[in-house]
Scaffold this active site. Structure first.
Site, PDB file in Angstrom:
ATOM      1  N   TYR A  44       0.835  -1.207   0.000  1.00  0.00           N
ATOM      2  CA  TYR A  44       0.000   0.000   0.000  1.00  0.00           C
ATOM      3  C   TYR A  44       0.873   1.262   0.000  1.00  0.00           C
ATOM      4  CZ  TYR A  44      -3.634   3.200   1.836  1.00  0.00           C
ATOM      5  OH  TYR A  44      -4.509   4.247   2.036  1.00  0.00           O
TER       6      TYR A  44
ATOM      7  N   LYS B 223       0.995   4.166  -2.858  1.00  0.00           N
ATOM      8  CA  LYS B 223       0.631   5.537  -2.518  1.00  0.00           C
ATOM      9  C   LYS B 223       1.796   6.495  -2.739  1.00  0.00           C
ATOM     10  CE  LYS B 223      -3.678   5.125  -1.240  1.00  0.00           C
ATOM     11  NZ  LYS B 223      -4.737   5.671  -2.117  1.00  0.00           N
TER      12      LYS B 223
END
Length: 286
Positions: A154, A158
Site C-alpha cells: 500500500y 501511494k
C-alpha cells in the site's frame, strides 16, 4: 476555505460507493456539479442520496484495475453530460501483511488498484480534460509519505502516486490541467484500532471533502501539491532537500561519515519543483 459553486461541471469519482468517495459525491453534488460515481460495488445508494438532496448523479459499475474498465465511467460521463471537468482518483483496497508474509497476489492487487488504477483512469480522462482544462485529485496516504508497518504494498503504491501527481502536473500545465494529491486521515477499520475515540469523532470523511472540492474549483491555482487532511487540519506536504555537503573529489566512506550530520541537516532546506530544480542544486557553482 471557501466553497466555490460548480454548477454544470462534471466530476468523476472512483471508489464512490462509500467512505471518502460517498462524502466527495455529496460535497460536489451540493455545489451543483453533475457527479459520476464509479465503483466495483453498485453505487446506486449514493446516487439516490445525492439526487434526493437535489444533486445530479449517475452511477457506473466498473473497476479501475484495467484499461478497459477505466474507460467505462469516462465514456459514461461524456455520453451523459457532454464533458468531463474533474477526476477524483479515490478507489482503493487494502491487503495488509508484513512484507515477509505478503504474497505476490496481495502485492499485485494493491498496485493494480491504487497506482495502476490512477494511470488507467487518468489516461482515459486526459483527452477530455485537455479540451477546456480541468482538475485531477489523486489520493495518496500518510503510509506512502512516511511508511507504516504491514503496508509495504500500500505504501509503495501511494508513494508512487506522489511522483505521478508531480510529473503529471508539469505535463498538464500547458493544457490547463491542474493535478494535486490528498493524504487523508478518515475513519476506517484500520484507523479505528489505531486512534482514540475522541479523535475518531473528528475523522469523518466529510472533513476531507471540502479540500477536494476546493482543489477542483476555479478559485484554486495549486498544482503539483500534496495536502495532508483530517480531523479539521489542512496542511501542504513538501519534499525538501537539505543544503548538503559538496566535495571536490570522490569522497571516502570515512569522509562521508564525518560529514553525515551536515548532510542530514535540514536547516535552510529548499523545495525543488521538478527534476530540473534538483539538477540545478547539484550543478557546480559558476
Amino acid at each position: 476555505m471557501t466553497d466555490h459553486p460548480m454548477s454544470g461541471r462534471v466530476v468523476l469519482i472512483t471508489g464512490a460507493a462509500g467512505g471518502l468517495g460517498r462524502a466527495h459525491a455529496h460535497a460536489f453534488g451540493a455545489l451543483g456539479a453533475h457527479v459520476v460515481l464509479s465503483d466495483v460495488s453498485d453505487p446506486a445508494v449514493v446516487v439516490a442520496e445525492v439526487t434526493a438532496a437535489g444533486g445530479s448523479a449517475l452511477g457506473v459499475v466498473a473497476g479501475v484495475d484495467t484499461w478497459e474498465g477505466a474507460a467505462v465511467p469516462v465514456a459514461a460521463a461524456v455520453d451523459a453530460f457532454g464533458r468531463l471537468d474533474v477526476l477524483v482518483n479515490n478507489a482503493g483496497i487494502i491487503r495488509d501483511k508484513s512484507f515477509a508474509k505478503a504474497t505476490p497476489e496481495m502485492i499485485e492487487a494493491v498496485l493494480a488498484v491504487h497506482l495502476h488504477g490512477a494511470f488507467h483512469m487518468t489516461k482515459a480522462a486526459w483527452p477530455h480534460l485537455s479540451e477546456r482544462g480541468g482538475s485531477i485529485i489523486n489520493t495518496t496516504s500518510g503510509s506512502g509519505l512516511y511508511g507504516n508497518f504491514g503496508q509495504v504494498n500500500y505504501a509503495a503504491a501511494k508513494a508512487g502516486l506522489v511522483g505521478f501527481t508531480r510529473a503529471l502536473a508539469l505535463e498538464g500545465a500547458r493544457a490547463g490541467i491542474r493535478v494535486n494529491a490528498i493524504a487523508p486521515l478518515a475513519k476506517s477499520a484500520m484507523t479505528e484500532t489505531m486512534m482514540a475515540p475522541e479523535l475518531l469523532e473528528r475523522l469523518a470523511p466529510e472533513w476531507v471533502s471540502p479540500l477536494v472540492t476546493w482543489l477542483a474549483s476555479d478559485g484554486c491555482t495549486a498544482t503539483g501539491c500534496v495536502y495532508s487532511v483530517g480531523a479539521g487540519r489542512y496542511a501542504r506536504v513538501a519534499t525538501l532537500e537539505a543544503q548538503g555537503v559538496r566535495f571536490e573529489h570522490v569522497p571516502t566512506i570515512a569522509e562521508l561519515a564525518d560529514a553525515a550530520a551536515a548532510i542530514d541537516d535540514l536547516a535552510g532546506a529548499v523545495e525543488p519543483a521538478s527534476l530540473a530544480d534538483q539538477i540545478a542544486l547539484v550543478a557546480p557553482p559558476a
